[in-house]
Design a protein around this motif. Sequence first.
Motif, PDB file in Angstrom:
ATOM      1  N   HIS A  36      72.096  53.312  30.379  1.00 14.46           N
ATOM      2  CA  HIS A  36      71.504  54.619  30.084  1.00 14.46           C
ATOM      3  C   HIS A  36      70.093  54.728  30.649  1.00 14.46           C
ATOM      4  O   HIS A  36      69.716  55.783  31.186  1.00 14.46           O
ATOM      5  CB  HIS A  36      71.506  54.890  28.579  1.00 14.46           C
ATOM      6  CG  HIS A  36      72.834  55.326  28.080  1.00 14.46           C
ATOM      7  ND1 HIS A  36      73.308  56.599  28.237  1.00 14.46           N
ATOM      8  CD2 HIS A  36      73.812  54.645  27.432  1.00 14.46           C
ATOM      9  CE1 HIS A  36      74.509  56.699  27.708  1.00 14.46           C
ATOM     10  NE2 HIS A  36      74.846  55.509  27.212  1.00 14.46           N
ATOM     11  N   ALA A  37      69.307  53.667  30.546  1.00 14.50           N
ATOM     12  CA  ALA A  37      67.953  53.689  31.104  1.00 14.50           C
ATOM     13  C   ALA A  37      68.003  53.883  32.618  1.00 14.50           C
ATOM     14  O   ALA A  37      67.201  54.629  33.184  1.00 14.50           O
ATOM     15  CB  ALA A  37      67.218  52.402  30.738  1.00 14.50           C
ATOM     16  N   ALA A  38      68.955  53.242  33.289  1.00 10.89           N
ATOM     17  CA  ALA A  38      69.091  53.381  34.743  1.00 10.89           C
ATOM     18  C   ALA A  38      69.575  54.776  35.131  1.00 10.89           C
ATOM     19  O   ALA A  38      69.276  55.263  36.218  1.00 10.89           O
ATOM     20  CB  ALA A  38      70.044  52.316  35.282  1.00 10.89           C
ATOM     21  N   ARG A  39      70.326  55.415  34.250  1.00 10.28           N
ATOM     22  CA  ARG A  39      70.790  56.781  34.507  1.00 10.28           C
ATOM     23  C   ARG A  39      69.712  57.824  34.203  1.00 10.28           C
ATOM     24  O   ARG A  39      69.898  59.000  34.461  1.00 10.28           O
ATOM     25  CB  ARG A  39      72.013  57.094  33.636  1.00 10.28           C
ATOM     26  CG  ARG A  39      73.264  56.353  33.996  1.00 10.28           C
ATOM     27  CD  ARG A  39      74.346  56.707  32.986  1.00 10.28           C
ATOM     28  NE  ARG A  39      75.611  56.065  33.262  1.00 10.28           N
ATOM     29  CZ  ARG A  39      76.661  56.162  32.462  1.00 10.28           C
ATOM     30  NH1 ARG A  39      76.584  56.877  31.344  1.00 10.28           N
ATOM     31  NH2 ARG A  39      77.787  55.554  32.758  1.00 10.28           N
ATOM     32  N   GLY A  40      68.589  57.409  33.609  1.00  8.02           N
ATOM     33  CA  GLY A  40      67.519  58.331  33.273  1.00  8.02           C
ATOM     34  C   GLY A  40      67.565  58.848  31.846  1.00  8.02           C
ATOM     35  O   GLY A  40      66.781  59.714  31.480  1.00  8.02           O
ATOM     36  N   ASN A  41      68.453  58.330  31.021  1.00  8.26           N
ATOM     37  CA  ASN A  41      68.547  58.736  29.624  1.00  8.26           C
ATOM     38  C   ASN A  41      67.644  57.820  28.800  1.00  8.26           C
ATOM     39  O   ASN A  41      68.084  56.821  28.242  1.00  8.26           O
ATOM     40  CB  ASN A  41      70.000  58.652  29.146  1.00  8.26           C
ATOM     41  CG  ASN A  41      70.164  58.974  27.675  1.00  8.26           C
ATOM     42  OD1 ASN A  41      69.199  59.267  26.970  1.00  8.26           O
ATOM     43  ND2 ASN A  41      71.394  58.907  27.202  1.00  8.26           N
ATOM     44  N   ALA A  42      66.373  58.181  28.736  1.00  7.78           N
ATOM     45  CA  ALA A  42      65.385  57.336  28.061  1.00  7.78           C
ATOM     46  C   ALA A  42      65.668  57.196  26.569  1.00  7.78           C
ATOM     47  O   ALA A  42      65.596  56.095  26.027  1.00  7.78           O
ATOM     48  CB  ALA A  42      63.978  57.891  28.285  1.00  7.78           C
ATOM     49  N   THR A  43      65.993  58.298  25.908  1.00  2.00           N
ATOM     50  CA  THR A  43      66.215  58.245  24.465  1.00  2.00           C
ATOM     51  C   THR A  43      67.404  57.356  24.126  1.00  2.00           C
ATOM     52  O   THR A  43      67.298  56.455  23.290  1.00  2.00           O
ATOM     53  CB  THR A  43      66.435  59.666  23.903  1.00  2.00           C
ATOM     54  OG1 THR A  43      65.281  60.448  24.203  1.00  2.00           O
ATOM     55  CG2 THR A  43      66.670  59.626  22.409  1.00  2.00           C
ATOM     56  N   GLY A  44      68.540  57.594  24.758  1.00  2.86           N
ATOM     57  CA  GLY A  44      69.728  56.792  24.492  1.00  2.86           C
ATOM     58  C   GLY A  44      69.551  55.352  24.921  1.00  2.86           C
ATOM     59  O   GLY A  44      69.982  54.430  24.231  1.00  2.86           O
ATOM     60  N   GLY A  45      68.902  55.152  26.079  1.00  2.00           N
ATOM     61  CA  GLY A  45      68.676  53.794  26.557  1.00  2.00           C
ATOM     62  C   GLY A  45      67.821  52.991  25.600  1.00  2.00           C
ATOM     63  O   GLY A  45      68.168  51.862  25.229  1.00  2.00           O
ATOM     64  N   ALA A  46      66.693  53.561  25.187  1.00  2.00           N
ATOM     65  CA  ALA A  46      65.795  52.843  24.274  1.00  2.00           C
ATOM     66  C   ALA A  46      66.478  52.560  22.945  1.00  2.00           C
ATOM     67  O   ALA A  46      66.364  51.459  22.399  1.00  2.00           O
ATOM     68  CB  ALA A  46      64.519  53.654  24.055  1.00  2.00           C
ATOM     69  N   ARG A  47      67.205  53.534  22.439  1.00  2.00           N
ATOM     70  CA  ARG A  47      67.884  53.358  21.147  1.00  2.00           C
ATOM     71  C   ARG A  47      68.893  52.202  21.220  1.00  2.00           C
ATOM     72  O   ARG A  47      68.942  51.346  20.338  1.00  2.00           O
ATOM     73  CB  ARG A  47      68.590  54.651  20.756  1.00  2.00           C
ATOM     74  CG  ARG A  47      69.219  54.597  19.382  1.00  2.00           C
ATOM     75  CD  ARG A  47      69.781  55.946  18.951  1.00  2.00           C
ATOM     76  NE  ARG A  47      68.694  56.908  18.810  1.00  2.00           N
ATOM     77  CZ  ARG A  47      68.704  58.143  19.312  1.00  2.00           C
ATOM     78  NH1 ARG A  47      69.744  58.582  19.978  1.00  2.00           N
ATOM     79  NH2 ARG A  47      67.682  58.945  19.133  1.00  2.00           N
ATOM     80  N   LEU A  48      69.711  52.182  22.271  1.00  2.00           N
ATOM     81  CA  LEU A  48      70.722  51.124  22.401  1.00  2.00           C
ATOM     82  C   LEU A  48      70.090  49.770  22.688  1.00  2.00           C
ATOM     83  O   LEU A  48      70.568  48.745  22.191  1.00  2.00           O
ATOM     84  CB  LEU A  48      71.731  51.496  23.487  1.00  2.00           C
ATOM     85  CG  LEU A  48      72.733  52.549  23.038  1.00  2.00           C
ATOM     86  CD1 LEU A  48      73.376  53.227  24.232  1.00  2.00           C
ATOM     87  CD2 LEU A  48      73.786  51.914  22.147  1.00  2.00           C
ATOM     88  N   LEU A  49      69.024  49.746  23.475  1.00  4.02           N
ATOM     89  CA  LEU A  49      68.332  48.475  23.723  1.00  4.02           C
ATOM     90  C   LEU A  49      67.783  47.896  22.423  1.00  4.02           C
ATOM     91  O   LEU A  49      67.920  46.698  22.160  1.00  4.02           O
ATOM     92  CB  LEU A  49      67.218  48.669  24.751  1.00  4.02           C
ATOM     93  CG  LEU A  49      67.686  48.866  26.184  1.00  4.02           C
ATOM     94  CD1 LEU A  49      66.572  49.476  27.039  1.00  4.02           C
ATOM     95  CD2 LEU A  49      68.176  47.553  26.784  1.00  4.02           C
ATOM     96  N   ARG A  50      67.181  48.737  21.601  1.00  2.00           N
ATOM     97  CA  ARG A  50      66.626  48.243  20.325  1.00  2.00           C
ATOM     98  C   ARG A  50      67.733  47.817  19.365  1.00  2.00           C
ATOM     99  O   ARG A  50      67.619  46.803  18.680  1.00  2.00           O
ATOM    100  CB  ARG A  50      65.750  49.305  19.685  1.00  2.00           C
ATOM    101  CG  ARG A  50      64.470  49.549  20.443  1.00  2.00           C
ATOM    102  CD  ARG A  50      63.539  50.511  19.702  1.00  2.00           C
ATOM    103  NE  ARG A  50      62.497  51.024  20.567  1.00  2.00           N
ATOM    104  CZ  ARG A  50      61.494  50.316  21.058  1.00  2.00           C
ATOM    105  NH1 ARG A  50      61.376  49.046  20.767  1.00  2.00           N
ATOM    106  NH2 ARG A  50      60.597  50.876  21.844  1.00  2.00           N
TER     107      ARG A  50
END
Length: 169
Positions: free
Chosen positions: A98-112
């Motif tokens: 998600h972070a690589a796709r540009g979805n910062a909110t979803g990427g950060a949430r899933l990473l955490r």
Amino acid sequence: MRDTAGGARDRDAEGRARNARPRDGLGRPLPYGAEGVARQPEGVVRAPEATVSEAQRLLDAGRPFHAHEVFEDAWKSGPDGERQLWRGLAQLAVGLTHAARGNATGGARLLRRGAGAVEEWCVASGTTCPYGMDGVGLASWARELADRVERGESPVDPVAAAPRLRIRT
């Protein structure tokens, strides 16, 4: 049922999606007939060491979505006691996706979320992270990347941002 292009939907005999649509390296669907990247076969049962090696190969190639599918197979087929670990690793890989796709909110949430699951399984439980994996390092990597994408450093380069799953010796 019909898809939006007017064709039959890809379903198995029970009506579940078959996911036959081509996808790019980050798992985004492409139009039917487009040339996508080779998909990870679903439902593959691998030894844990082979799972970690295959996921690392995919992460190093900039294909975190596909690494997520490898971890998902381990999560679904592995021993009950390790499901939280494999699910957390899958969340880390899809968070990077998600972070690589540009979805910062979803990427950060899933990473955490993934960092918490891996850390809880590998550290808080007092269990050494198995298969040579670096649970502490993975949790730290995920939280640092989550901070970066929340600061606006998204999309990220999935190759440059790929984690090391195993402790370097």
